[in-house]
Structures are given as C-alpha cells and as structure tokens.
Design an enzyme around this catalytic site. Structure first.
Site, PDB file in Angstrom:
ATOM      1  N   THR A  48       0.835  -1.205   0.000  1.00 27.07           N
ATOM      2  CA  THR A  48       0.000   0.000   0.000  1.00 27.07           C
ATOM      3  C   THR A  48       0.868   1.252   0.000  1.00 27.07           C
ATOM      4  O   THR A  48       0.571   2.223  -0.700  1.00 27.07           O
ATOM      5  CB  THR A  48      -0.962   0.006   1.202  1.00 27.07           C
ATOM      6  OG1 THR A  48      -1.767  -1.170   1.148  1.00 27.07           O
ATOM      7  CG2 THR A  48      -1.856   1.236   1.200  1.00 27.07           C
ATOM      8  N   CYS A  49       1.953   1.219   0.751  1.00 29.11           N
ATOM      9  CA  CYS A  49       2.837   2.386   0.835  1.00 29.11           C
ATOM     10  C   CYS A  49       3.468   2.710  -0.520  1.00 29.11           C
ATOM     11  O   CYS A  49       3.504   3.862  -0.939  1.00 29.11           O
ATOM     12  CB  CYS A  49       3.921   2.141   1.883  1.00 29.11           C
ATOM     13  SG  CYS A  49       3.272   1.740   3.517  1.00 29.11           S
TER      14      CYS A  49
END
Length: 161
Positions: A48-49
C-alpha cells in the site's frame, strides 16, 4: 495520546540519505519557518505504501508546492539505507524528503505509533498525513482502514491546502 491540530511536533532527530551519506536532521530543521506536508507510512516498499500512498505525493508534487508548501516529507520506522533505496526506486529522490525514524522515537512521541508485533514487524507508524506550519500541526489525517491510503493521501492534502 495522538498529536492534535494546534500542537507542536515533538522534537526528534531523523536520518536521511544525501549524496554524502547519512545525515541527521531534526524536526526544527525541517519545519522552522516553513510549511511542510508530512506523511507517515507503516513501511517502505510495502504494497500500500509503495503502490498507493507514496505515488500520490509524487504525482501531485508540483501541485502541492504551488500551494505554498516548502517541503514534502515521508517518515517510516525503517533505517536510512532502506529509505534511501526507496527514494531511488520510487523516483522520489530530490522531490520528497525521506525520513528514517529507525527506533520509532518520533511516531511514539507524536502518538502515531502502531504495534505490529503480531505480524513480526514491531513498532511501526500509523498511516497519516499532516500539514505543519512553523512546527505546528494545522491539519491531521489518520487513515481509517488498514491497507488503504485515502484519508491520508495527497488528494486529501490538496483539499486542505
């Protein structure tokens, strides 16, 4: 307790990679007399990052700066070598300030720490974004659900600038 709008950022020292190697940089050096967008991620190179959160800030880099922001910085509880590699890999080197909070001192002091020991990751940062003016938080966004970067994403910051 989580930091709130109107509060000063806690004093902390981060490490960041430069062309000359690792350098210490403090919250005062980053924020004094400046408008800063600071966002936090649980870990560099995590899905996600790397795929959702960071790209929004890179894509909107110029739009954010044209709204009076001096610096866009990302913080993670990773070491400075990992953050430096992430800067190069993501194409963000020279655009964003990649801050290593290796021991999680900053995120703990700001109440933005997350215990991810159950997954073997120890202390990490919650996913967040904020606008900081001369060291004082003027906007704060905490992500509501794990695995997403909507509330703390660049689009939200642009609405607040």
């Amino acid at each position: 307790m989580t930091i709130s709008i109107g509060e000063k950022l806690p004093q902390a020292t981060f490490k960041t990679m430069t062309a000359d190697g690792a350098k210490n940089i403090t919250t005062d050096e980053i924020c004094a007399g400046k408008k800063v967008v600071l966002f936090g991620v649980p870990g560099a190179f995590t899905p996600t990052c790397s795929n959702d959160h960071l790209p929004g800030y890179l894509e909107n880099h110029d739009a954010i700066l044209t709204r009076g922001v001096d610096t866009i910085a990302v913080v993670a509880v990773n070491d400075h070598h990992v953050m430096g590699a992430w800067a190069r890999f993501s194409g963000g080197e020279g655009k964003l300030l990649y801050l290593a909070d290796g021991n999680g001192d900053f995120v703990r002091a700001a109440g933005l720490d997350a215990d991810m020991s159950a997954g073997g990751l120890g202390v990490r940062s919650k996913r967040f974004s904020m606008i900081v003016e001369d060291g004082t938080v003027t906007a704060l966004n905490l992500e509501g659900k794990p695995g997403q970067a909507i509330d703390s994403g660049a689009a939200r910051i642009l609405e607040q600038l």
